[in-house]
Design a protein around this motif. Sequence first.
Motif: not given
Lengths: 251, 251
Positions: B3-10, B41-42, B127-135
């Motif tokens: 999944t994409e993650f985006e955030m705003h930054h000044h 966030e994950n 646990e971290m690999i699981d957050t990627f949600q891909m093979d």
Amino acid sequence: MATEFEMHHHVKYYECDTSGHPTLAMIVAMLILASEADNKENGVGLKRAGQYGGGWVIINYEGTLAEKQPVKGEEVILGTRVRAYNRFFVIRDFWVKDLAGNYYAKVSGTFVFMNLAKRKIMTIPQEMIDTFQMDETKRLPRLEKPSLPEDQAGWAKRDYRVRYFDIDGNQHVNNAHYFEWMMDVLDGDFLRTHQVVKMQTEFAHEVRYGQTVTSTGSTPVEKEGLMVTHHQITCQGQESARATFYWQPRN
Amino acid sequence: MATEFEMHHHVKYYECDTSGHPTLAMIVAMLILASEADNKENGVGLKRAGQYGGGWVIINYEGTLAEKQPVKGEEVILGTRVRAYNRFFVIRDFWVKDLAGNYYAKVSGTFVFMNLAKRKIMTIPQEMIDTFQMDETKRLPRLEKPSLPEDQAGWAKRDYRVRYFDIDGNQHVNNAHYFEWMMDVLDGDFLRTHQVVKMQTEFAHEVRYGQTVTSTGSTPVEKEGLMVTHHQITCQGQESARATFYWQPRN
């Protein structure tokens, strides 16, 4: 007093040192951020200043920092307000607060308006003075000055060549870098285990790209319950800045 | 893909150089900001990583930067997404966009998970690999590598002592500083009049507080319409980093 200006700021990891708290250099950089945003909101931001051929330059700071400091990722409030001014000097109060209103830092600083071509102080344009919405101050308050012992025997000393990326939009070394040069001569273990809770800083002559500065700093000594260090930055025999920092052990 | 993650930054003034645009060091620091926020966030942010005794360390980058770059004060979008991974490596795509969706920068980087006590790469916690949600990726894509001419005759060369405030939470020099050391050996006029539009960077051995690195950089030469510089950082005879930067004149 002039109107307060406040803005929110997220503390970034790259604004923090290994302790996870913002460096003093970055706290000061954030305060300038607030004053630039305040000026911009009043229609007299950097662009307008540039049309007068000038830029705001800070000449001194005094301030206190709370024992509890922001942590990376935290949202804080940066604030500023003009406290006093005359035709040549503006004294601004600054603060950093948490969202509940507890103060992390209270700092005051004196600004002058510098002609960027002549590298000389100029009178502050009336248009900018008008934004302060207050009368000129008859007697400007004096900020606490750093004390500088004459005898620097045994002080730590290091040279720093000014790097290209140390230079800011005013074409001289950004003040934040002075704090890094001053502190970097201190012992790493001392820096790791102590935090600044009070400071006074004065800036004298500006430093330009390619010059080399010498940073000298005293060994920390205890005074009235705090550890004190004295600092001086010189460049080509002229003083560029001096500071006194008051430290306490980190929790 | 994950999944994409985006955030705003000044974009802050202290993230920019005298051109008023963010430095490459700061662009890269912003990208890491996005990846840290994504992990947080994950539920696998820095704190969770620390419980495994580890931290994410970047080992290379490849990227392109648009001719038009953000200006100070601008609000930009920072984005990231895991493109590929196996048990030891994660390749992340990064981007910086304006609010209309135009790309300022597209960068990819490879991360490893480092045991902070042993200073060695460890397998990435499941646990971290699981957050990627891909093979897991069978064949990891290869990022473009910097090329490093063997003959460094005539290259600019400078030593940099690692300062206390160069060190990050992983107790080694933050990668952003490598970019400053690399570029600072180039001519000031060249830096003032050119901007990086493409880069490849590799990090080899980490550098610690108190060490001194040597930064060498080639004289800019034209190649296929761009100016190219090659860079190497060494420390105690070991390579710490290398890079190739492609430049074009600033508008």
